[in-house]
Design a protein around this motif. Structure first.
Motif, PDB file in Angstrom:
ATOM      1  N   THR A 185       0.918  -1.145   0.077  1.00 47.30           N
ATOM      2  CA  THR A 185      -0.065   0.098  -0.018  1.00 47.30           C
ATOM      3  C   THR A 185       0.888   1.366  -0.174  1.00 47.30           C
ATOM      4  N   ARG A 186       1.916   1.237   0.936  1.00 42.33           N
ATOM      5  CA  ARG A 186       2.779   2.327   0.702  1.00 42.33           C
ATOM      6  C   ARG A 186       3.458   2.788  -0.517  1.00 42.33           C
ATOM      7  N   ARG A 187       3.771   1.717  -1.081  1.00 41.66           N
ATOM      8  CA  ARG A 187       4.587   1.909  -2.366  1.00 41.66           C
ATOM      9  C   ARG A 187       3.704   2.000  -3.434  1.00 41.66           C
ATOM     10  N   TRP A 188       2.249   1.498  -3.698  1.00 44.53           N
ATOM     11  CA  TRP A 188       1.632   1.546  -4.845  1.00 44.53           C
ATOM     12  C   TRP A 188       0.503   2.202  -4.642  1.00 44.53           C
ATOM     13  N   ALA A 189       0.074   2.801  -3.541  1.00 44.19           N
ATOM     14  CA  ALA A 189      -0.955   3.399  -3.459  1.00 44.19           C
ATOM     15  C   ALA A 189      -1.206   4.726  -4.748  1.00 44.19           C
ATOM     16  N   GLY A 190      -0.022   5.187  -5.045  1.00 49.09           N
ATOM     17  CA  GLY A 190      -0.127   6.317  -5.967  1.00 49.09           C
ATOM     18  C   GLY A 190      -0.258   5.575  -7.251  1.00 49.09           C
TER      19      GLY A 190
END
Length: 318
Positions: free
Chosen positions: A200-205
């Motif tokens: 989530t931290r890496r890919w939410a964007g």
């Protein structure tokens, strides 16, 4: 922040959760979708109109499950693909074979409590290799397909077993400590939660969020390696009312909440009984909630890096 809640609870079924959802146009992959809560996850998604791929080590089992799901839902968009999470070539082949966007990846397959230490050809403890590293390779390999979907979700089926152990980064594969089946299972289930946190931290964007969950106690093929003494103890506890087992349909409900409920359109959460679980206090003795170490962002970042290093190893590496 208040915990995220839904209209569902421990008695809800997967069918209850998807009722009213139109998943037409949604493409989903469910690992281990040939039996247990996996096939009930597939059934619920298919009943709501999703195109579902059952990713299994045994295509014969997968085909039987697919036929059953088609027969009960009328949805013919259920396919089967071979996936052996212990074989990175198999994972790579699955990824290479995937074409187009992927809206939902359910990392459901798993192995529990192998009685003796077993290592893969890369020297990895089998539960950690299956439950985490294979799914890590699959999830990262499918990143492009998930990003292409716009609003994709990754669902990691963890367990209350994560309470047994954090990830022992200094000795993941029991090279220097005595092997314990439940410690090994526990750290692999902690890893499932940490994967959701860091993805989530890496890919939410990129429009991708990930959540993890405890489905509940369900007697399925997952328990095939558990000793009869332990199973007898569980059944005795159920008779005494200290443990409540769910049906596979109820067990799949929390997976479906993580997969489709609008309340969980954000990521990095751990669910149980269809709602966000509370974080446990120090030295707590209950069997509910999530341990802080499983949600710790530093642990999550470290695990991601360690997992990438594992995947870069050669099969004959020390």
């Amino acid at each position: 922040m208040p915990l995220i809640t839904t209209a569902f609870d421990a008695t809800s079924t997967a069918a209850d959760v998807v009722a009213g959802h139109d998943l037409s146009g949604t493409r989903a992959v469910v690992t281990g979708g040939g039996s247990g809560i996996g096939v009930e996850t597939v059934r619920a998604l298919a009943s709501a109109g999703a195109e579902v791929t059952i990713a299994v080590r045994d295509p014969q089992q997968g085909n039987a499950a697919a036929q059953d799901v088609v027969g009960t839902t009328g949805n013919t968009s259920v396919r089967v693909a071979r996936l052996d999470l212990l074989d990175l070539d198999s994972v790579a082949a699955f990824v290479a074979d995937w074409d187009g966007p992927l809206h939902l990846l359910v990392n459901n397959a798993g192995v529990m409590a192998l009685p003796q230490l077993t290592l893969t050809d890369r020297g990895w403890e089998t539960q950690f290799a299956t439950n985490h590293l294979g799914h890590f390779a699959l999830t990262t390999g499918l990143h492009g397909a998930l990003a292409a979907a716009g609003g994709a979700r990754v669902v990691s089926v963890s367990s209350t077993g994560h309470l047994a152990s954090p990830v022992h980064f200094e000795d993941i594969h029991f090279a220097r400590r005595e092997y314990d089946p439940w410690q090994a299972y526990g750290q692999s289930k902690t890893a499932n939660v940490l994967l959701a946190v860091e993805a989530t931290r890496r890919w939410a964007g990129d429009g991708i969020v990930a959540n993890a969950l405890m489905p509940g106690g369900i007697m399925t093929n997952l328990q095939r390696h558990v000793s009869q003494d332990v199973i007898d103890g569980w059944e005795r506890a159920q008779r005494e009312g200290t443990v409540t087992f769910k049906t596979p349909e109820q067990g799949a409900a929390t997976t479906l909440v993580a997969a489709v409920a609008p309340e969980f359109a954000t990521g990095g959460h751990y669910l149980e009984d269809c709602n966000e679980a509370r974080t446990r206090g120090a030295d707590e003795q209950s069997r509910s909630g999530v341990e802080p170490y499983a949600l710790d962002p530093d642990n999550a970042r470290r695990l991601w890096k360690v997992s990438e290093e594992h995947l870069a190893q050669r099969p004959d590496a020390d």
